[in-house]
Design an enzyme around this catalytic site. Sequence first.
Site, mmCIF file in Angstrom:
data_model
loop_
_atom_site.group_PDB
_atom_site.id
_atom_site.type_symbol
_atom_site.label_atom_id
_atom_site.label_comp_id
_atom_site.label_asym_id
_atom_site.label_seq_id
_atom_site.Cartn_x
_atom_site.Cartn_y
_atom_site.Cartn_z
ATOM 1 N N GLY A 1 -41.694 -21.020 26.406
ATOM 2 C CA GLY A 1 -42.913 -20.223 26.516
ATOM 3 C C GLY A 1 -43.931 -21.099 27.207
ATOM 4 O O GLY A 1 -43.613 -21.733 28.212
ATOM 5 N N GLU A 2 -45.115 -21.185 26.667
ATOM 6 C CA GLU A 2 -46.144 -22.059 27.236
ATOM 7 C C GLU A 2 -46.539 -23.059 26.145
ATOM 8 O O GLU A 2 -47.082 -22.664 25.116
ATOM 9 C CB GLU A 2 -47.334 -21.202 27.683
ATOM 10 C CG GLU A 2 -48.339 -21.943 28.496
ATOM 11 C CD GLU A 2 -47.741 -22.660 29.701
ATOM 12 O OE1 GLU A 2 -46.937 -22.052 30.432
ATOM 13 O OE2 GLU A 2 -48.068 -23.850 29.895
ATOM 14 N N SER A 3 -46.241 -24.337 26.393
ATOM 15 C CA SER A 3 -46.409 -25.325 25.319
ATOM 16 C C SER A 3 -47.855 -25.449 24.859
ATOM 17 O O SER A 3 -48.115 -25.704 23.671
ATOM 18 C CB SER A 3 -45.860 -26.681 25.755
ATOM 19 O OG SER A 3 -46.537 -27.158 26.894
ATOM 20 N N CYS B 1 -37.263 -26.211 26.375
ATOM 21 C CA CYS B 1 -38.291 -26.092 27.403
ATOM 22 C C CYS B 1 -39.686 -26.392 26.837
ATOM 23 O O CYS B 1 -39.967 -27.551 26.551
ATOM 24 C CB CYS B 1 -38.196 -24.725 28.071
ATOM 25 S SG CYS B 1 -38.864 -24.721 29.730
ATOM 26 N N ARG C 1 -39.692 -23.343 35.236
ATOM 27 C CA ARG C 1 -40.854 -24.265 35.179
ATOM 28 C C ARG C 1 -40.605 -25.355 34.136
ATOM 29 O O ARG C 1 -41.410 -25.615 33.246
ATOM 30 C CB ARG C 1 -42.151 -23.498 34.870
ATOM 31 C CG ARG C 1 -42.548 -22.580 36.028
ATOM 32 C CD ARG C 1 -44.010 -22.174 36.019
ATOM 33 N NE ARG C 1 -44.399 -21.561 34.781
ATOM 34 C CZ ARG C 1 -45.322 -22.024 33.952
ATOM 35 N NH1 ARG C 1 -45.974 -23.134 34.228
ATOM 36 N NH2 ARG C 1 -45.622 -21.379 32.861
ATOM 37 N N HIS D 1 -32.531 -23.230 29.208
ATOM 38 C CA HIS D 1 -32.596 -22.091 28.276
ATOM 39 C C HIS D 1 -31.204 -21.524 27.983
ATOM 40 O O HIS D 1 -30.824 -20.506 28.569
ATOM 41 C CB HIS D 1 -33.432 -20.969 28.895
ATOM 42 C CG HIS D 1 -34.882 -21.276 29.013
ATOM 43 N ND1 HIS D 1 -35.785 -21.031 28.008
ATOM 44 C CD2 HIS D 1 -35.591 -21.817 30.025
ATOM 45 C CE1 HIS D 1 -36.989 -21.397 28.388
ATOM 46 N NE2 HIS D 1 -36.907 -21.877 29.608
ATOM 47 N N GLU E 1 -30.351 -19.799 25.588
ATOM 48 C CA GLU E 1 -30.495 -18.469 24.965
ATOM 49 C C GLU E 1 -30.486 -17.352 26.020
ATOM 50 O O GLU E 1 -30.407 -16.180 25.675
ATOM 51 C CB GLU E 1 -31.773 -18.407 24.112
ATOM 52 C CG GLU E 1 -33.099 -18.297 24.860
ATOM 53 C CD GLU E 1 -33.561 -19.606 25.482
ATOM 54 O OE1 GLU E 1 -32.819 -20.605 25.438
ATOM 55 O OE2 GLU E 1 -34.685 -19.632 26.036
HETATM 56 N N1 GLN Z 1 -43.949 -25.180 31.787
HETATM 57 C C1 GLN Z 1 -44.008 -24.686 30.444
HETATM 58 C C2 GLN Z 1 -44.887 -25.562 29.575
HETATM 59 O O1 GLN Z 1 -45.382 -26.558 29.979
HETATM 60 C C3 GLN Z 1 -42.631 -24.594 29.839
HETATM 61 C C4 GLN Z 1 -41.847 -23.519 30.537
HETATM 62 C C5 GLN Z 1 -40.852 -22.820 29.673
HETATM 63 O O2 GLN Z 1 -40.822 -22.971 28.441
HETATM 64 N N2 GLN Z 1 -40.054 -21.987 30.281
HETATM 65 O O3 GLN Z 1 -45.099 -25.218 28.446
#
Ligand code: GLN
Length: 192
Positions: A48-50, A80, A137, A172, A174
């Site tokens: 997700g987005e950390s 991720c 990403r 990923h 999953e």
């Molecule tokens: N770039 C995202 C981050 O810094 C991580 C990307 C992802 O979880 N698919 O959180």
Amino acid sequence: MAPRVGVLDLQGDVAEHVEALQRAGAETFRIKRVEQLADLDGLVIPGGESTAIGKLMTRYGFMDAIPREARRGMGVYGTCAGLILVATEIDGSSQPRLGLIDMVAKRNAFGRQRESFEIDLDLPELGKEPVRAVFIRAPYVGSVGPGVRVLARVGEKIVMASAGKHLVTAFHPELTEDPRVHRYFLDLLGKS
Ligand code: GLN
């Protein structure tokens, strides 16, 4: 008995991990409150987005509760964004992290041209067949401390590592049908 594994359900691709864990043989739970961590053998922190996940984790008390449960014996698998949150250090960032694996995480580290890509990853530990690895990403692990096992690399970049019952992947699993990486995590949880 099937291992009891939660998926942190604050943001990110939660449903996909729940399904992948079930395919691998776990009993699964969606975790929204710290009290739900009490009886878990393992916890997945999804992609997700950390920064967003980290903020919510701080707000709801997970930044203290997860390391406490890890000391009790719960294993944590970060994919991720989850990889970034599990690290002791995040290159160039002071965002919150759990510090469960002694390593430096590098965010968005594959560069703009390679926002997302898929490759066949050799993972001898999981068998002869390579693992189809989806990177979005993605971060990678820049360096690891003693006691951390490097399990896979893309070129020089570390993309899978473990320490005790904790596991991280930059990719990923999953998002594919292959249950081997989640099964590998369940195997780690079974070890004392
Ligand atoms: N770039 C995202 C981050 O810094 C991580 C990307 C992802 O979880 N698919 O959180």
